[in-house]
Design a protein around this motif. Structure first.
Motif, PDB file in Angstrom:
ATOM      1  N   VAL A   2      27.705  -0.681  40.069  1.00 54.92           N
ATOM      2  CA  VAL A   2      28.337  -1.962  40.369  1.00 54.92           C
ATOM      3  C   VAL A   2      27.299  -3.053  40.182  1.00 54.92           C
ATOM      4  N   LEU A   3      27.606  -4.000  39.323  1.00 53.10           N
ATOM      5  CA  LEU A   3      26.705  -5.116  39.078  1.00 53.10           C
ATOM      6  C   LEU A   3      27.134  -6.313  39.906  1.00 53.10           C
ATOM      7  N   PRO A   4      26.173  -7.140  40.356  1.00 54.46           N
ATOM      8  CA  PRO A   4      26.537  -8.346  41.097  1.00 54.46           C
ATOM      9  C   PRO A   4      27.383  -9.266  40.241  1.00 54.46           C
ATOM     10  N   GLU A   5      28.227 -10.046  40.898  1.00 58.56           N
ATOM     11  CA  GLU A   5      29.035 -11.036  40.182  1.00 58.56           C
ATOM     12  C   GLU A   5      28.121 -12.016  39.465  1.00 58.56           C
ATOM     13  N   ARG A   6      28.480 -12.363  38.234  1.00 63.36           N
ATOM     14  CA  ARG A   6      27.716 -13.344  37.470  1.00 63.36           C
ATOM     15  C   ARG A   6      28.583 -14.559  37.255  1.00 63.36           C
ATOM     16  N   SER A   7      27.980 -15.701  37.357  1.00 60.53           N
ATOM     17  CA  SER A   7      28.737 -16.924  37.093  1.00 60.53           C
ATOM     18  C   SER A   7      29.025 -17.004  35.603  1.00 60.53           C
ATOM     19  N   VAL A  13      18.687 -14.831  32.537  1.00 63.02           N
ATOM     20  CA  VAL A  13      18.310 -13.968  33.655  1.00 63.02           C
ATOM     21  C   VAL A  13      16.810 -13.743  33.529  1.00 63.02           C
ATOM     22  N   ILE A  14      16.084 -13.934  34.629  1.00 65.47           N
ATOM     23  CA  ILE A  14      14.630 -13.837  34.616  1.00 65.47           C
ATOM     24  C   ILE A  14      14.184 -12.608  35.407  1.00 65.47           C
ATOM     25  N   VAL A  15      13.226 -11.860  34.857  1.00 66.78           N
ATOM     26  CA  VAL A  15      12.636 -10.723  35.557  1.00 66.78           C
ATOM     27  C   VAL A  15      11.783 -11.264  36.697  1.00 66.78           C
ATOM     28  N   THR A  16      12.026 -10.768  37.903  1.00 63.92           N
ATOM     29  CA  THR A  16      11.301 -11.263  39.077  1.00 63.92           C
ATOM     30  C   THR A  16      10.316 -10.251  39.645  1.00 63.92           C
ATOM     31  N   ASP A  53      16.408 -12.186  38.736  1.00 61.90           N
ATOM     32  CA  ASP A  53      16.774 -13.258  39.661  1.00 61.90           C
ATOM     33  C   ASP A  53      18.263 -13.299  39.983  1.00 61.90           C
ATOM     34  N   ASP A  54      19.083 -12.552  39.268  1.00 65.30           N
ATOM     35  CA  ASP A  54      20.517 -12.533  39.583  1.00 65.30           C
ATOM     36  C   ASP A  54      20.892 -11.359  40.479  1.00 65.30           C
ATOM     37  N   GLY A  55      19.892 -10.624  40.984  1.00 66.51           N
ATOM     38  CA  GLY A  55      20.143  -9.537  41.914  1.00 66.51           C
ATOM     39  C   GLY A  55      20.263  -8.164  41.288  1.00 66.51           C
ATOM     40  N   CYS A  56      20.235  -8.068  39.978  1.00 65.93           N
ATOM     41  CA  CYS A  56      20.316  -6.757  39.328  1.00 65.93           C
ATOM     42  C   CYS A  56      18.969  -6.050  39.410  1.00 65.93           C
ATOM     43  N   GLU A  57      19.031  -4.728  39.494  1.00 63.39           N
ATOM     44  CA  GLU A  57      17.837  -3.897  39.474  1.00 63.39           C
ATOM     45  C   GLU A  57      18.069  -2.729  38.542  1.00 63.39           C
ATOM     46  N   GLY A  58      16.997  -2.267  37.939  1.00 64.31           N
ATOM     47  CA  GLY A  58      17.055  -1.075  37.118  1.00 64.31           C
ATOM     48  C   GLY A  58      15.918  -0.162  37.497  1.00 64.31           C
ATOM     49  N   ILE A  59      16.163   1.144  37.421  1.00 61.38           N
ATOM     50  CA  ILE A  59      15.138   2.127  37.735  1.00 61.38           C
ATOM     51  C   ILE A  59      15.109   3.140  36.604  1.00 61.38           C
ATOM     52  N   GLY A  60      13.902   3.428  36.120  1.00 67.40           N
ATOM     53  CA  GLY A  60      13.736   4.427  35.074  1.00 67.40           C
ATOM     54  C   GLY A  60      12.573   5.332  35.392  1.00 67.40           C
ATOM     55  N   GLU A  61      12.662   6.597  34.956  1.00 66.50           N
ATOM     56  CA  GLU A  61      11.587   7.559  35.181  1.00 66.50           C
ATOM     57  C   GLU A  61      10.602   7.498  34.032  1.00 66.50           C
ATOM     58  N   ILE A  62       9.323   7.659  34.375  1.00 67.25           N
ATOM     59  CA  ILE A  62       8.243   7.607  33.386  1.00 67.25           C
ATOM     60  C   ILE A  62       7.337   8.813  33.600  1.00 67.25           C
ATOM     61  N   GLY A  63       6.808   9.352  32.532  1.00 66.56           N
ATOM     62  CA  GLY A  63       5.713  10.302  32.641  1.00 66.56           C
ATOM     63  C   GLY A  63       6.124  11.749  32.588  1.00 66.56           C
ATOM     64  N   ASP A  64       5.095  12.579  32.490  1.00 69.23           N
ATOM     65  CA  ASP A  64       5.297  14.015  32.398  1.00 69.23           C
ATOM     66  C   ASP A  64       4.884  14.746  33.667  1.00 69.23           C
TER      67      ASP A  64
END
Length: 94
Positions: A2-7, A13-16, A53-64
């Motif tokens: 679920v993504l936050p509502e966007r105007s 959108v800026i990475v914070t 800055d719009d409240g979205c977040e992403g998570i990704g796995e890195i490495g071995d």
């Protein structure tokens, strides 16, 4: 997902924030295993959390799971200086 509502405006959108999350597990003696390159006494995996800055977040796995502590922290710290404050290009993989 679920993504936050966007105007409806088309502002950027800026990475914070970029945060490195390390999760480690130390093997019990009976779990330690050897291979020609050495001995595994535990496992570490890394996740990178990126927020905007719009409240979205992403998570990704890195490495071995081998040299994550030594290699990833300086790389993420360096790249975060470039990314935080820049325009995001959001994508979602669900």
């Amino acid at each position: 997902m679920v993504l936050p509502e966007r105007s409806s405006d088309t502002s950027e959108v800026i990475v914070t924030e970029c945060e490195l999350l390390l999760i480690s597990y130390r093997y019990r003696p009976e779990e330690v295993w050897e291979w020609p390159g050495g001995v595994y006494r535990g496992w570490t995996t890394a996740f990178l959390r990126v927020a905007s800055d719009d409240g979205c977040e992403g998570i990704g796995e890195i490495g071995d799971g081998l040299n994550v502590h030594e290699t990833l922290r300086p790389i993420v710290e360096r790249l975060a200086r470039e990314v935080v404050g820049s325009r995001a290009r959001p994508r979602a993989i669900v």
